[in-house]
Design a protein around this motif. Sequence first.
Motif, PDB file in Angstrom:
ATOM      1  N   THR A  83      48.134  34.321  33.962  1.00 15.31           N
ATOM      2  CA  THR A  83      46.987  34.695  34.786  1.00 15.31           C
ATOM      3  C   THR A  83      46.510  36.077  34.376  1.00 15.31           C
ATOM      4  O   THR A  83      47.270  37.049  34.415  1.00 15.31           O
ATOM      5  N   TRP A  84      45.263  36.140  33.969  1.00 23.98           N
ATOM      6  CA  TRP A  84      44.578  37.401  33.650  1.00 23.98           C
ATOM      7  C   TRP A  84      43.664  37.713  34.826  1.00 23.98           C
ATOM      8  O   TRP A  84      42.827  36.893  35.197  1.00 23.98           O
ATOM      9  N   GLU A  85      43.830  38.883  35.427  1.00 26.13           N
ATOM     10  CA  GLU A  85      43.028  39.223  36.601  1.00 26.13           C
ATOM     11  C   GLU A  85      42.589  40.679  36.531  1.00 26.13           C
ATOM     12  O   GLU A  85      43.346  41.541  36.077  1.00 26.13           O
ATOM     13  N   TYR A  86      41.389  40.949  37.005  1.00 29.59           N
ATOM     14  CA  TYR A  86      40.906  42.328  37.039  1.00 29.59           C
ATOM     15  C   TYR A  86      39.691  42.422  37.948  1.00 29.59           C
ATOM     16  O   TYR A  86      39.125  41.407  38.371  1.00 29.59           O
ATOM     17  N   THR A  87      39.290  43.658  38.258  1.00 27.77           N
ATOM     18  CA  THR A  87      38.099  43.895  39.053  1.00 27.77           C
ATOM     19  C   THR A  87      37.032  44.561  38.197  1.00 27.77           C
ATOM     20  O   THR A  87      37.346  45.246  37.213  1.00 27.77           O
ATOM     21  N   SER A  88      35.777  44.359  38.580  1.00 26.33           N
ATOM     22  CA  SER A  88      34.699  44.989  37.843  1.00 26.33           C
ATOM     23  C   SER A  88      33.495  45.211  38.756  1.00 26.33           C
ATOM     24  O   SER A  88      33.063  44.279  39.447  1.00 26.33           O
ATOM     25  N   ASP A  89      33.013  46.446  38.783  1.00 26.18           N
ATOM     26  CA  ASP A  89      31.738  46.768  39.415  1.00 26.18           C
ATOM     27  C   ASP A  89      30.694  46.743  38.307  1.00 26.18           C
ATOM     28  O   ASP A  89      30.825  47.471  37.312  1.00 26.18           O
TER      29      ASP A  89
END
Length: 202
Positions: free
Chosen positions: A91-97
Amino acid sequence: ICSLATFGGAVATAESTLPTTLQNGNFENGTTGWSITPNTNGNPGTLTAVNAAQDASHTIRLVDGYAGYYTTGHTSTWLYQGVRLQPGKYTWEYTSDLIGTYYFMGAYTSIENIGKAAGLIEADTFSAVRHDGTVSTGYKLNTNYYQLYLGAGKGSYTFTWDFTIENATDVYFAVKANQGGIQYNDNMTLTGEVDTNLNTEL
């Protein structure tokens, strides 16, 4: 399920010199571990570690400490990092604005194939969840990548990409926006469960 950090440092094989863990996914160590794909158009884009919005018009909701502030140059340029993975489920997960019209992401098998169908590792499941908990339906699997349309020109999302590999593989995680688009990427993690019954190097 365990963090890939469990598996230790670099892979000592002739096949790959990539690390076995995602490096600096929270950008607390500047831009260490991250690269931008080369191009011949004179506008490669820029990456800087920041802890605040870089323009009064930018809304950042998901930055925790520092983030990777990436301004996409020419449309051919991607921000990426490579990792050597053993067979298993990840699982690759991240946040981005995000500030821009379109946003693109993908996991690929080589630097040369970033942004191309030939190298794309298709997700088993993929999700884009807005900061308010709304699950986005504004994305699609293009031939070469996953593409998110930002109708309002900006948005804050958590992206989750579940995938499976059957052989020890170099995997390059890559993101970009449309030309001139802006991202504040942060909180990037990679977790997985190695299947030791397959062709591992462990």
